[in-house]
Write a protein that holds these residues in place. Sequence first.
Motif, PDB file in Angstrom:
ATOM      1  N   GLN A 126      59.207 123.489 -53.151  1.00  0.00           N
ATOM      2  CA  GLN A 126      59.522 122.401 -52.214  1.00  0.00           C
ATOM      3  C   GLN A 126      60.204 122.957 -50.964  1.00  0.00           C
ATOM      4  O   GLN A 126      59.931 122.499 -49.850  1.00  0.00           O
ATOM      5  N   GLU A 178      57.203 115.041 -46.389  1.00  0.00           N
ATOM      6  CA  GLU A 178      56.007 114.594 -47.098  1.00  0.00           C
ATOM      7  C   GLU A 178      55.362 115.716 -47.911  1.00  0.00           C
ATOM      8  O   GLU A 178      55.092 115.558 -49.098  1.00  0.00           O
ATOM      9  N   ARG A 209      57.496 117.014 -50.865  1.00  0.00           N
ATOM     10  CA  ARG A 209      57.519 116.155 -52.055  1.00  0.00           C
ATOM     11  C   ARG A 209      56.203 116.146 -52.819  1.00  0.00           C
ATOM     12  O   ARG A 209      56.178 115.857 -54.008  1.00  0.00           O
ATOM     13  N   LEU A 210      55.112 116.445 -52.140  1.00  0.00           N
ATOM     14  CA  LEU A 210      53.793 116.327 -52.760  1.00  0.00           C
ATOM     15  C   LEU A 210      53.615 117.212 -54.000  1.00  0.00           C
ATOM     16  O   LEU A 210      53.186 116.707 -55.043  1.00  0.00           O
ATOM     17  N   HIS A 260      55.789 118.338 -56.130  1.00  0.00           N
ATOM     18  CA  HIS A 260      56.608 117.773 -57.210  1.00  0.00           C
ATOM     19  C   HIS A 260      55.961 116.528 -57.779  1.00  0.00           C
ATOM     20  O   HIS A 260      55.869 116.358 -59.002  1.00  0.00           O
ATOM     21  N   ALA A 261      55.483 115.640 -56.903  1.00  0.00           N
ATOM     22  CA  ALA A 261      54.870 114.389 -57.358  1.00  0.00           C
ATOM     23  C   ALA A 261      53.626 114.670 -58.201  1.00  0.00           C
ATOM     24  O   ALA A 261      53.407 114.033 -59.235  1.00  0.00           O
ATOM     25  N   ILE A 262      52.813 115.606 -57.784  1.00  0.00           N
ATOM     26  CA  ILE A 262      51.576 115.923 -58.502  1.00  0.00           C
ATOM     27  C   ILE A 262      51.871 116.614 -59.836  1.00  0.00           C
ATOM     28  O   ILE A 262      51.353 116.214 -60.880  1.00  0.00           O
ATOM     29  N   SER A 266      54.733 116.716 -61.582  1.00  0.00           N
ATOM     30  CA  SER A 266      55.503 115.874 -62.505  1.00  0.00           C
ATOM     31  C   SER A 266      54.673 114.716 -63.070  1.00  0.00           C
ATOM     32  O   SER A 266      54.995 114.196 -64.130  1.00  0.00           O
ATOM     33  N   ALA A 267      53.581 114.336 -62.389  1.00  0.00           N
ATOM     34  CA  ALA A 267      52.698 113.284 -62.903  1.00  0.00           C
ATOM     35  C   ALA A 267      51.756 113.824 -63.976  1.00  0.00           C
ATOM     36  O   ALA A 267      51.011 113.069 -64.595  1.00  0.00           O
ATOM     37  N   THR A 320      44.583 120.832 -57.235  1.00  0.00           N
ATOM     38  CA  THR A 320      44.743 119.688 -58.131  1.00  0.00           C
ATOM     39  C   THR A 320      43.387 119.128 -58.533  1.00  0.00           C
ATOM     40  O   THR A 320      42.501 118.969 -57.675  1.00  0.00           O
ATOM     41  N   ASP A 377      47.143 109.654 -56.907  1.00  0.00           N
ATOM     42  CA  ASP A 377      47.869 108.703 -56.062  1.00  0.00           C
ATOM     43  C   ASP A 377      48.887 109.369 -55.148  1.00  0.00           C
ATOM     44  O   ASP A 377      49.132 108.898 -54.042  1.00  0.00           O
ATOM     45  N   ALA A 378      49.468 110.461 -55.589  1.00  0.00           N
ATOM     46  CA  ALA A 378      50.507 111.133 -54.801  1.00  0.00           C
ATOM     47  C   ALA A 378      50.014 111.551 -53.419  1.00  0.00           C
ATOM     48  O   ALA A 378      50.798 111.635 -52.475  1.00  0.00           O
TER      49      ALA A 378
END
Length: 175
Positions: free
Chosen positions: A23, A34, A37-38, A40-42, A44-45, A67, A164-165
């Motif tokens: 990050q 933006e 954070r991407l 981490h969001a991907i 962690s999902a 991804t 969605d992230a």
Amino acid sequence: MSAREPSRLAIREMAAGELVLVQTIHASAFGRDEEARLPHAIVSAGHDVISVVATDGDYFVAHALFTALEGADRALALGPVAVVPDRQGEGIGVRLVRFGLDLARERGWRSVFVLGDPGFYGRLGFRANLARGAVVPWAGPNFQALELVPGALAGWSGVLVYPDAFGAGDDEDDD
């Protein structure tokens, strides 16, 4: 060119617990939250990802995230890709992405899509014409694809579903 010793640069997969360092790379490279954070969001999902880093000793200098996508057979999204500002222009981003593409090929992925600078990604083999069959909100000349398996995208067209992230219209731009 940097005065750093090139042999210290290591390119490898991201290890558990290094996400916070990743990050920091993105925040530094893009100057906004933006992209920071991407990853981490991907991750962690729980999405299927290939996450690669470049380090110089203990200093994290670059990161690239691949991804899993839905729509095309065994397709990945590349992005975000970032190199810290004081190491940009050294070819680290190209080496990092090539390393990730090699891992993807070894693991049976068939294609990779990216939204980014055609000048940068074109050097790696990405082409806008290969992505034309994909239905995405950000279609255009900066949306490109690379076949990891020759012919993987031949005749394919359809909706390409990003996690969605990513958010519709967000850049997943480069280096």
